[in-house]
Design a protein around this motif. Structure first.
Motif, PDB file in Angstrom:
ATOM      1  N   ILE A  17      98.237  44.574 -25.052  1.00  0.00           N
ATOM      2  CA  ILE A  17      98.894  43.558 -25.871  1.00  0.00           C
ATOM      3  C   ILE A  17      97.856  42.758 -26.649  1.00  0.00           C
ATOM      4  O   ILE A  17      98.020  42.495 -27.852  1.00  0.00           O
ATOM      5  CB  ILE A  17      99.744  42.630 -24.985  1.00  0.00           C
ATOM      6  N   ASP A  18      96.768  42.372 -25.986  1.00  0.00           N
ATOM      7  CA  ASP A  18      95.703  41.634 -26.660  1.00  0.00           C
ATOM      8  C   ASP A  18      95.055  42.451 -27.767  1.00  0.00           C
ATOM      9  O   ASP A  18      94.621  41.922 -28.784  1.00  0.00           O
ATOM     10  CB  ASP A  18      94.628  41.211 -25.650  1.00  0.00           C
ATOM     11  N   THR A  19      94.984  43.751 -27.561  1.00  0.00           N
ATOM     12  CA  THR A  19      94.268  44.610 -28.507  1.00  0.00           C
ATOM     13  C   THR A  19      95.102  44.959 -29.729  1.00  0.00           C
ATOM     14  O   THR A  19      94.610  44.909 -30.867  1.00  0.00           O
ATOM     15  CB  THR A  19      93.815  45.906 -27.809  1.00  0.00           C
ATOM     16  N   VAL A  20      96.369  45.308 -29.512  1.00  0.00           N
ATOM     17  CA  VAL A  20      97.173  45.841 -30.622  1.00  0.00           C
ATOM     18  C   VAL A  20      98.318  44.934 -31.041  1.00  0.00           C
ATOM     19  O   VAL A  20      98.981  45.197 -32.043  1.00  0.00           O
ATOM     20  CB  VAL A  20      97.737  47.242 -30.272  1.00  0.00           C
ATOM     21  N   GLY A  21      98.591  43.860 -30.305  1.00  0.00           N
ATOM     22  CA  GLY A  21      99.704  42.989 -30.639  1.00  0.00           C
ATOM     23  C   GLY A  21     100.987  43.421 -29.951  1.00  0.00           C
ATOM     24  O   GLY A  21     101.117  44.555 -29.482  1.00  0.00           O
ATOM     25  N   MET A  22     101.946  42.501 -29.900  1.00  0.00           N
ATOM     26  CA  MET A  22     103.155  42.756 -29.129  1.00  0.00           C
ATOM     27  C   MET A  22     104.049  43.840 -29.735  1.00  0.00           C
ATOM     28  O   MET A  22     104.631  44.649 -29.014  1.00  0.00           O
ATOM     29  CB  MET A  22     103.947  41.459 -28.952  1.00  0.00           C
ATOM     30  N   THR A  23     104.194  43.875 -31.047  1.00  0.00           N
ATOM     31  CA  THR A  23     105.082  44.870 -31.641  1.00  0.00           C
ATOM     32  C   THR A  23     104.618  46.286 -31.319  1.00  0.00           C
ATOM     33  O   THR A  23     105.409  47.146 -30.911  1.00  0.00           O
ATOM     34  CB  THR A  23     105.187  44.689 -33.166  1.00  0.00           C
ATOM     35  N   GLU A  24     103.329  46.546 -31.483  1.00  0.00           N
ATOM     36  CA  GLU A  24     102.797  47.868 -31.175  1.00  0.00           C
ATOM     37  C   GLU A  24     102.842  48.139 -29.683  1.00  0.00           C
ATOM     38  O   GLU A  24     103.121  49.264 -29.248  1.00  0.00           O
ATOM     39  CB  GLU A  24     101.364  47.995 -31.710  1.00  0.00           C
ATOM     40  N   ALA A  25     102.594  47.102 -28.873  1.00  0.00           N
ATOM     41  CA  ALA A  25     102.659  47.280 -27.422  1.00  0.00           C
ATOM     42  C   ALA A  25     104.075  47.645 -26.988  1.00  0.00           C
ATOM     43  O   ALA A  25     104.273  48.531 -26.137  1.00  0.00           O
ATOM     44  CB  ALA A  25     102.198  46.010 -26.720  1.00  0.00           C
ATOM     45  N   LEU A  26     105.068  46.993 -27.583  1.00  0.00           N
ATOM     46  CA  LEU A  26     106.461  47.334 -27.278  1.00  0.00           C
ATOM     47  C   LEU A  26     106.774  48.766 -27.688  1.00  0.00           C
ATOM     48  O   LEU A  26     107.463  49.498 -26.967  1.00  0.00           O
ATOM     49  CB  LEU A  26     107.402  46.371 -27.997  1.00  0.00           C
ATOM     50  N   ARG A  27     106.294  49.158 -28.860  1.00  0.00           N
ATOM     51  CA  ARG A  27     106.534  50.523 -29.327  1.00  0.00           C
ATOM     52  C   ARG A  27     105.961  51.540 -28.340  1.00  0.00           C
ATOM     53  O   ARG A  27     106.629  52.514 -27.968  1.00  0.00           O
ATOM     54  CB  ARG A  27     105.911  50.729 -30.701  1.00  0.00           C
TER      55      ARG A  27
END
Length: 223
Positions: A86-96
């Motif tokens: 989440i810290d690395t790629v952000g929440m939207t990408e982490a959710l994906r």
């Protein structure tokens, strides 16, 4: 009102759709721990009694329903993205990533997905039907919401960190969690890109900043 199969039947009426999965997430707004996604496929049979949006159930009732869902569902898949992801790629990408991991863990590939919410964070090639309050409307999504919540709550409780109250707040910003953060700083399980660190002078130097192209900026919940 109890969730129904109305949305599932609507999607299954299309000739190209034979299998529908309900998908829901938990942990999006937490300050610590992973984000967890669950995907559920059913055989359209009667669900366990009391199944509804996980937020409407007590912890004890959620655990009872979740145990029944494990043997009732035709297919269950879980996917997670860690706090580091989440810290690395952000929440939207982490959710994906978490959602795709959950869908790929199903025993059968669904032809359509009912996703709780108003934003499609899964994307192609999955055909996604967005449903606001889907966890209250769709049996498949309600099942996913309960299973995701129970799984993540248990994981957060197992981390210990008694001062932060993870067993009770699952990493969300309860008063006890906020007080422990201000006094002790973040643990190894905290998301360091979240803006709560901007409000903690002693620990502000630990804040991680992502590339603006992927950063979504969290609203401060202090003060």
């Amino acid at each position: 009102m109890a969730p129904t199969y109305d949305i599932e039947h609507l999607l299954l009426a299309q000739p190209s759709t034979r299998t529908v999965a309900g998908v829901d997430e938990v942990g999006r707004g937490a300050w610590a721990g992973p984000v967890t996604v669950c995907a559920v496929v059913t055989d359209l049979s009667e669900p366990p009694a009391g199944l509804t949006d996980s937020k409407q159930l007590t912890p004890a009732r959620r655990e009872t329903v979740a145990a029944e869902l494990l043997s009732w569902a035709a297919g269950i898949g879980f996917g997670e993205a860690t706090h580091t992801e989440i810290d690395t790629v952000g929440m939207t990408e982490a959710l994906r990533r978490a959602a795709r991991r959950a869908l790929e863990a199903l025993p059968v590939r669904p032809d359509a997905v009912i996703l709780d919410g108003s934003h499609d964070y899964i994307g192609a090639p999955w055909p996604v039907r967005l449903e606001v309050r889907g966890d209250a409307a769709s049996i498949s999504v309600a099942a996913a919401s309960v299973l995701a919540k129970v799984r993540r709550d248990a994981q957060m409780a197992a981390l210990g960190c008694a001062e932060y109250g993870f067993a009770d707040n699952a990493g969300y910003p309860s008063p006890a969690h906020q007080e422990a953060l201000a006094r002790l700083g973040p643990t190894e399980h905290h998301r360091l890109s979240w803006s709560y660190l901007d409000d903690l002078p002693r620990w502000r130097h630990l804040r991680r900043h992502r590339d603006p192209a992927v950063s979504e900026g969290q609203v401060s919940l202090f003060g």
